[in-house]
Design an enzyme around this catalytic site. Structure first.
Site, PDB file in Angstrom:
ATOM      1  N   GLN A 121      35.267  37.803  46.845  1.00 27.28           N
ATOM      2  CA  GLN A 121      34.608  36.554  46.459  1.00 27.28           C
ATOM      3  C   GLN A 121      35.351  35.362  47.063  1.00 27.28           C
ATOM      4  O   GLN A 121      34.939  34.224  46.912  1.00 27.28           O
ATOM      5  CB  GLN A 121      34.596  36.419  44.936  1.00 27.28           C
ATOM      6  CG  GLN A 121      33.813  37.514  44.232  1.00 27.28           C
ATOM      7  CD  GLN A 121      34.071  37.499  42.740  1.00 27.28           C
ATOM      8  OE1 GLN A 121      33.460  36.755  41.997  1.00 27.28           O
ATOM      9  NE2 GLN A 121      35.001  38.321  42.292  1.00 27.28           N
ATOM     10  N   ASN A 122      36.451  35.635  47.741  1.00 27.60           N
ATOM     11  CA  ASN A 122      37.281  34.556  48.273  1.00 27.60           C
ATOM     12  C   ASN A 122      36.797  34.107  49.648  1.00 27.60           C
ATOM     13  O   ASN A 122      36.305  34.914  50.429  1.00 27.60           O
ATOM     14  CB  ASN A 122      38.741  35.010  48.346  1.00 27.60           C
ATOM     15  CG  ASN A 122      39.251  35.446  46.983  1.00 27.60           C
ATOM     16  OD1 ASN A 122      38.693  35.046  45.969  1.00 27.60           O
ATOM     17  ND2 ASN A 122      40.284  36.271  46.949  1.00 27.60           N
TER      18      ASN A 122
ATOM     19  N   ASP B 266      38.897  32.408  51.758  1.00 29.58           N
ATOM     20  CA  ASP B 266      40.115  31.938  52.433  1.00 29.58           C
ATOM     21  C   ASP B 266      40.513  32.707  53.691  1.00 29.58           C
ATOM     22  O   ASP B 266      41.461  32.322  54.387  1.00 29.58           O
ATOM     23  CB  ASP B 266      41.287  31.930  51.438  1.00 29.58           C
ATOM     24  CG  ASP B 266      41.481  33.267  50.735  1.00 29.58           C
ATOM     25  OD1 ASP B 266      41.245  34.318  51.354  1.00 29.58           O
ATOM     26  OD2 ASP B 266      41.873  33.255  49.550  1.00 29.58           O
TER      27      ASP B 266
ATOM     28  N   HIS C  98      31.076  35.258  49.279  1.00 26.72           N
ATOM     29  CA  HIS C  98      30.823  33.821  49.113  1.00 26.72           C
ATOM     30  C   HIS C  98      31.082  33.027  50.395  1.00 26.72           C
ATOM     31  O   HIS C  98      31.315  31.831  50.347  1.00 26.72           O
ATOM     32  CB  HIS C  98      31.654  33.278  47.940  1.00 26.72           C
ATOM     33  CG  HIS C  98      31.219  33.854  46.632  1.00 26.72           C
ATOM     34  ND1 HIS C  98      31.968  33.814  45.480  1.00 26.72           N
ATOM     35  CD2 HIS C  98      30.073  34.488  46.293  1.00 26.72           C
ATOM     36  CE1 HIS C  98      31.307  34.412  44.503  1.00 26.72           C
ATOM     37  NE2 HIS C  98      30.173  34.835  44.968  1.00 26.72           N
TER      38      HIS C  98
ATOM     39  N   CYS D 231      22.614  22.676  63.389  1.00 31.21           N
ATOM     40  CA  CYS D 231      22.542  24.035  63.916  1.00 31.21           C
ATOM     41  C   CYS D 231      22.204  24.005  65.412  1.00 31.21           C
ATOM     42  O   CYS D 231      21.266  23.316  65.815  1.00 31.21           O
ATOM     43  CB  CYS D 231      21.467  24.803  63.144  1.00 31.21           C
ATOM     44  SG  CYS D 231      21.207  26.467  63.755  1.00 31.21           S
TER      45      CYS D 231
ATOM     46  N   CYS E 291      18.446  25.715  65.610  1.00 31.98           N
ATOM     47  CA  CYS E 291      17.199  25.119  65.102  1.00 31.98           C
ATOM     48  C   CYS E 291      17.348  23.646  64.704  1.00 31.98           C
ATOM     49  O   CYS E 291      16.399  23.063  64.190  1.00 31.98           O
ATOM     50  CB  CYS E 291      16.655  25.944  63.940  1.00 31.98           C
ATOM     51  SG  CYS E 291      17.596  25.762  62.425  1.00 31.98           S
TER      52      CYS E 291
ATOM     53  N   GLY F  43      41.859  40.810  40.308  1.00 33.49           N
ATOM     54  CA  GLY F  43      42.019  39.353  40.227  1.00 33.49           C
ATOM     55  C   GLY F  43      40.721  38.575  40.120  1.00 33.49           C
ATOM     56  O   GLY F  43      40.609  37.495  40.691  1.00 33.49           O
TER      57      GLY F  43
ATOM     58  N   GLU G  61      45.273  39.138  32.868  1.00 34.99           N
ATOM     59  CA  GLU G  61      44.518  38.639  31.701  1.00 34.99           C
ATOM     60  C   GLU G  61      43.322  39.543  31.432  1.00 34.99           C
ATOM     61  O   GLU G  61      42.794  40.178  32.340  1.00 34.99           O
ATOM     62  CB  GLU G  61      43.975  37.231  31.982  1.00 34.99           C
ATOM     63  CG  GLU G  61      44.987  36.210  32.448  1.00 34.99           C
ATOM     64  CD  GLU G  61      45.932  35.777  31.353  1.00 34.99           C
ATOM     65  OE1 GLU G  61      45.547  35.864  30.165  1.00 34.99           O
ATOM     66  OE2 GLU G  61      47.062  35.352  31.680  1.00 34.99           O
TER      67      GLU G  61
HETATM   68  P1  OAD Z   1      38.586  32.930  38.595  1.00 37.04           P
HETATM   69  O1  OAD Z   1      39.377  31.698  38.799  1.00 37.04           O
HETATM   70  O2  OAD Z   1      37.391  32.839  37.715  1.00 37.04           O
HETATM   71  O3  OAD Z   1      39.514  34.091  38.019  1.00 37.04           O
HETATM   72  C1  OAD Z   1      40.735  34.421  38.616  1.00 37.04           C
HETATM   73  C2  OAD Z   1      41.264  35.645  37.920  1.00 37.04           C
HETATM   74  O4  OAD Z   1      42.468  36.029  38.575  1.00 37.04           O
HETATM   75  C3  OAD Z   1      41.609  35.453  36.442  1.00 37.04           C
HETATM   76  O5  OAD Z   1      40.992  36.475  35.677  1.00 37.04           O
HETATM   77  C4  OAD Z   1      43.143  35.575  36.401  1.00 37.04           C
HETATM   78  O6  OAD Z   1      43.596  36.194  35.191  1.00 37.04           O
HETATM   79  C5  OAD Z   1      43.386  36.493  37.589  1.00 37.04           C
HETATM   80  N1  OAD Z   1      44.724  36.411  38.187  1.00 37.04           N
HETATM   81  C6  OAD Z   1      45.544  35.328  38.288  1.00 37.04           C
HETATM   82  N2  OAD Z   1      46.664  35.660  38.955  1.00 37.04           N
HETATM   83  C7  OAD Z   1      46.559  36.967  39.291  1.00 37.04           C
HETATM   84  C8  OAD Z   1      47.391  37.890  40.014  1.00 37.04           C
HETATM   85  N3  OAD Z   1      48.563  37.524  40.527  1.00 37.04           N
HETATM   86  N4  OAD Z   1      46.947  39.171  40.166  1.00 37.04           N
HETATM   87  C9  OAD Z   1      45.748  39.563  39.654  1.00 37.04           C
HETATM   88  N5  OAD Z   1      44.924  38.733  38.976  1.00 37.04           N
HETATM   89  C10 OAD Z   1      45.318  37.449  38.791  1.00 37.04           C
HETATM   90  O7  OAD Z   1      38.192  33.456  40.061  1.00 37.04           O
HETATM   91  P2  OAD Z   1      37.047  34.488  40.504  1.00 37.04           P
HETATM   92  O8  OAD Z   1      36.812  35.538  39.504  1.00 37.04           O
HETATM   93  O9  OAD Z   1      37.375  34.891  41.886  1.00 37.04           O
HETATM   94  O10 OAD Z   1      32.453  31.255  43.583  1.00 37.04           O
HETATM   95  O11 OAD Z   1      35.780  33.528  40.550  1.00 37.04           O
HETATM   96  C11 OAD Z   1      34.572  34.041  41.026  1.00 37.04           C
HETATM   97  C12 OAD Z   1      33.779  32.985  41.715  1.00 37.04           C
HETATM   98  O12 OAD Z   1      33.594  31.886  40.831  1.00 37.04           O
HETATM   99  C13 OAD Z   1      34.466  32.345  42.907  1.00 37.04           C
HETATM  100  O13 OAD Z   1      34.303  33.075  44.096  1.00 37.04           O
HETATM  101  C14 OAD Z   1      33.761  31.034  43.025  1.00 37.04           C
HETATM  102  C15 OAD Z   1      33.667  30.637  41.568  1.00 37.04           C
HETATM  103  O14 OAD Z   1      32.557  29.868  41.241  1.00 37.04           O
HETATM  104  C16 OAD Z   1      31.955  30.373  44.451  1.00 37.04           C
HETATM  105  O15 OAD Z   1      32.560  29.380  44.800  1.00 37.04           O
HETATM  106  C17 OAD Z   1      30.601  30.709  44.956  1.00 37.04           C
END
Ligand code: OAD
Length: 265
Positions: free
Chosen positions: A110-111, A113, A128, A165, A168, A205, A233
């Site tokens: 979902q990252n 980066d 994403h 673009c 287009c 994560g 968590e």
């Molecule tokens: P979140 O910020 O919602 O959650 C991050 C998770 O990483 C949390 O559950 C933390 O407990 C966990 N975490 C933190 N440090 C960690 C570590 N060292 N090892 C393992 N886990 C750790 O991020 P996402 O779930 O990625 O979408 O969010 C999903 C999507 O929501 C993102 O891609 C973004 C956002 O809206 C878009 O931008 C389209």
């Protein structure tokens, strides 16, 4: 780190035919990139959240670009600089190594980066999108931001504004998926393919806030696949996971590598 859960996870991984990692911002937290949720998360500012709304972009793309630059240009430039400078974490490298070892067949991240590619992962879907690209929502063409941006820091300077673009001429949007936007069709295809094939889903994560993350985990479970969660968590999916390892990705994933290498030594 819970030794028993770790041993069980290694066992399941080694026996799996198509293990897939579904990754979230937690793995990149160890590379110094803020997560989305939580008190210092990127989405802790409601206005910022509204700015990345797909409906707003669609209403008037030119206006959207004007507004975003005047209100969030500085933040955006800083964020891009952070992403450009970031290096993969131990978790990213271990995930790439697990692919080389033939254990992980695909990474769904979902990252945005780009750190999985930097660490060497080859079979990857960026669900994403990527911060490095702009995308045309009309014809789907992706173009590197370098084609349109002269300078990232200390301020954003465009060569061509708003970016259009090359195929287009529509106004481009950042490739990163916005709120209310469907995943692009090529991404959806890859997501569906690997979700359907997987018999072991590693949830790494992610807070599992996004609906389709919950749904794919439920599907894997209903087809008797294994769900393994690595997250310090509790999340929306912890209760249905078969194995929960409440620790950091950068600690657990390298340990998987050590143990799996040990099996074949
Ligand atoms: P979140 O910020 O919602 O959650 C991050 C998770 O990483 C949390 O559950 C933390 O407990 C966990 N975490 C933190 N440090 C960690 C570590 N060292 N090892 C393992 N886990 C750790 O991020 P996402 O779930 O990625 O979408 O969010 C999903 C999507 O929501 C993102 O891609 C973004 C956002 O809206 C878009 O931008 C389209």
């Amino acid at each position: 780190m819970p030794n028993e859960a770790l041993g069980k996870a290694v066992d399941v991984l080694v026996r799996s035919r198509h293990a897939v990692a579904l990754v979230g911002a937690g793995i990149s937290a160890e590379s110094g990139i803020p997560t989305f949720r939580g008190p210092s998360g990127l989405w802790s500012n409601a206005q910022r959240l509204e700015a990345f709304d797909f409906g707003r972009f669609q209403q008037n793309p030119e206006d959207w670009w004007e507004n975003i630059l005047s209100q969030w240009g500085q933040m955006w430039s800083l964020f891009w600089q952070t992403l450009e400078a970031a290096e993969p974490s131990l978790g990213h490298y271990a995930l790439a190594e697990l692919e080389t070892l033939g254990i992980i067949k695909h990474v769904l991240t979902q990252n945005v980066d780009g750190l999985h590619q930097k660490a060497g992962t080859r079979s990857l879907t960026e669900l994403h999108g990527s911060f490095r690209n702009f995308r045309c929502v009309r014809c789907g063409t992706r173009s590197p931001i370098g084609d349109f941006i002269e300078q990232l820091a200390p301020a954003l300077v465009f060569k061509q504004f708003p970016p259009r673009c090359s195929q287009c001429q529509s106004v481009l949007k950042p490739d990163a998926v916005f709120f209310g936007e469907n995943l692009p069709s090529d991404t959806l295809h890859s997501f569906a393919l690997h979700s359907a094939l997987t018999d072991c889903l590693l949830l790494i994560g992610t807070s599992a806030f996004i609906r389709y993350v919950v749904e794919v985990a439920q599907d894997v479970k209903s087809y008797h696949g294994a769900l393994v969660e690595i997250n310090p968590e509790k999340t929306a999916l912890t209760d249905i996971c078969d194995i929960v390892i409440p620790a950091a990705a950068g600690t657990v994933l390298p340990e998987f590598v050590v143990r799996i290498r040990g099996l074949s030594a």
